[in-house]
Design a protein around this motif. Sequence first.
Motif, PDB file in Angstrom:
ATOM      1  N   UNK A 195       0.829  -1.209   0.000  1.00  0.00           N
ATOM      2  CA  UNK A 195       0.000   0.000   0.000  1.00  0.00           C
ATOM      3  C   UNK A 195       0.865   1.261   0.000  1.00  0.00           C
ATOM      4  N   UNK A 196       1.614   1.422  -1.075  1.00  0.00           N
ATOM      5  CA  UNK A 196       2.339   2.662  -1.363  1.00  0.00           C
ATOM      6  C   UNK A 196       2.096   2.947  -2.846  1.00  0.00           C
ATOM      7  N   UNK A 197       2.380   4.163  -3.273  1.00  0.00           N
ATOM      8  CA  UNK A 197       2.118   4.521  -4.667  1.00  0.00           C
ATOM      9  C   UNK A 197       2.689   3.496  -5.637  1.00  0.00           C
ATOM     10  N   UNK A 198       1.857   3.009  -6.559  1.00  0.00           N
ATOM     11  CA  UNK A 198       2.216   2.021  -7.580  1.00  0.00           C
ATOM     12  C   UNK A 198       2.474   0.618  -7.016  1.00  0.00           C
ATOM     13  N   UNK A 199       2.237   0.434  -5.717  1.00  0.00           N
ATOM     14  CA  UNK A 199       2.434  -0.891  -5.123  1.00  0.00           C
ATOM     15  C   UNK A 199       1.293  -1.824  -5.445  1.00  0.00           C
ATOM     16  N   UNK A 200       1.437  -3.112  -5.219  1.00  0.00           N
ATOM     17  CA  UNK A 200       2.608  -3.780  -4.645  1.00  0.00           C
ATOM     18  C   UNK A 200       3.778  -3.882  -5.618  1.00  0.00           C
ATOM     19  N   UNK A 201       4.966  -3.568  -5.086  1.00  0.00           N
ATOM     20  CA  UNK A 201       6.206  -3.630  -5.855  1.00  0.00           C
ATOM     21  C   UNK A 201       6.325  -4.966  -6.608  1.00  0.00           C
ATOM     22  N   UNK A 202       6.117  -6.087  -5.891  1.00  0.00           N
ATOM     23  CA  UNK A 202       6.413  -7.411  -6.456  1.00  0.00           C
ATOM     24  C   UNK A 202       5.498  -7.729  -7.633  1.00  0.00           C
ATOM     25  N   UNK A 203       4.240  -7.316  -7.537  1.00  0.00           N
ATOM     26  CA  UNK A 203       3.300  -7.581  -8.645  1.00  0.00           C
ATOM     27  C   UNK A 203       3.642  -6.715  -9.856  1.00  0.00           C
ATOM     28  N   UNK A 204       4.099  -5.506  -9.559  1.00  0.00           N
ATOM     29  CA  UNK A 204       4.513  -4.598 -10.639  1.00  0.00           C
ATOM     30  C   UNK A 204       5.650  -5.251 -11.427  1.00  0.00           C
ATOM     31  N   UNK A 205       6.663  -5.709 -10.693  1.00  0.00           N
ATOM     32  CA  UNK A 205       7.834  -6.329 -11.329  1.00  0.00           C
ATOM     33  C   UNK A 205       7.415  -7.584 -12.098  1.00  0.00           C
ATOM     34  N   UNK A 206       6.589  -8.400 -11.469  1.00  0.00           N
ATOM     35  CA  UNK A 206       6.218  -9.675 -12.107  1.00  0.00           C
ATOM     36  C   UNK A 206       5.483  -9.483 -13.430  1.00  0.00           C
ATOM     37  N   UNK A 207       4.622  -8.475 -13.481  1.00  0.00           N
ATOM     38  CA  UNK A 207       3.893  -8.211 -14.732  1.00  0.00           C
ATOM     39  C   UNK A 207       4.866  -8.043 -15.888  1.00  0.00           C
TER      40      UNK A 207
END
Length: 327
Positions: A195-207
Amino acid sequence: PRRRENKFTQETRDMLSSMPKKKVRWMLSDHLYQYQNFWYRAEEIQGILRMQRNFKALDSDLIISTYPKCGTTWLKALSFAIINRHHFNTATSKEHHPLLTNNPHLLLPSLDYHYSNDQNPDLKCFSVNNRLLSTHFHLEGLLECIKDSKCKLIYICRDPKDTVISYWHFMAKLGPKNLETSSLEEFFEKFCEGVVGNGPFWDHVLGYWKMSLQFPQKVLFLRYEELKREPNHHLIKLAQFLGYPFSAEEENEGVVEEILKLCSFDHLSNLEVNRNGKMAVRKAEIECSAFFRRGEVGDHVNYITPAMVERMDKITQEKFLDYGLQL
Ligand code: A3P
């Protein structure tokens, strides 16, 4: 800068009222909204909705996609220098180059920022040939806009432990002066929860990671740490991917090294524009120097406890286990 529409459209307001939201206290806006499983500020929601409706990538577009604080500024500078090197001299000692007098962020339009301000923003670029664009939006948010295009995406990620430290420092600089800065523990916790801007980090990277495996000609997946470790090798790879490979002659003449020097942390961060310049971002004016802090790998050891390191490494391992990705 173009005129800003400060108000949210009715469509945005309707969408916002139907989205899950959480209060945060380290940003100018005080809530984050969840859209397609990612958390954004209200302005960004307006931006993503408009972008999804109005932006159609051109075949020749090159889009720098990043999670915030993973090396966007560096990647923008390097890509800009590569694709425009026949127009602007890259040798730092020689003559005028746009990177010498402009913060890299101002040389390429950010889809997130421009669409949050405007229905149909002018995406005119400094770049001479291809449009060089940027975004922090998650991949799924972008898919509709790029699916009929041969555009290319360049993604950079970074060890989340360094990313969270970088993000926290940045937020402390960017956040409202009259608000208490959130403690690192609180920010770290929210980052782990996504719950931070553009999070979750890990899902962003995985995409982006999954797409880079499936379509390596479409998505180049870079890591900040690798770029630091073997800059020449990765710059050559980046130039090839962007469609601007270095000739043998250029390599012999040292053009690769020139670009790396031009875009190095020490060089860029010491330029007058990046030391004392300011740039307008939404309602705030931020100092260009906020984008340059230490530029090192492993700085988290100076800020977080071994228990926090363990916690985050565990999340990373669990999230990436099935996808062969290690950070
Ligand atoms: P630190 O806070 O760890 O120093 P972004 O550009 O995505 O906002 O990421 C910012 C991070 O990249 C900051 O990390 C910043 O110092 C670092 N950075 C900025 N310019 C850089 C450069 N030219 N080379 C290497 N790192 C750079």
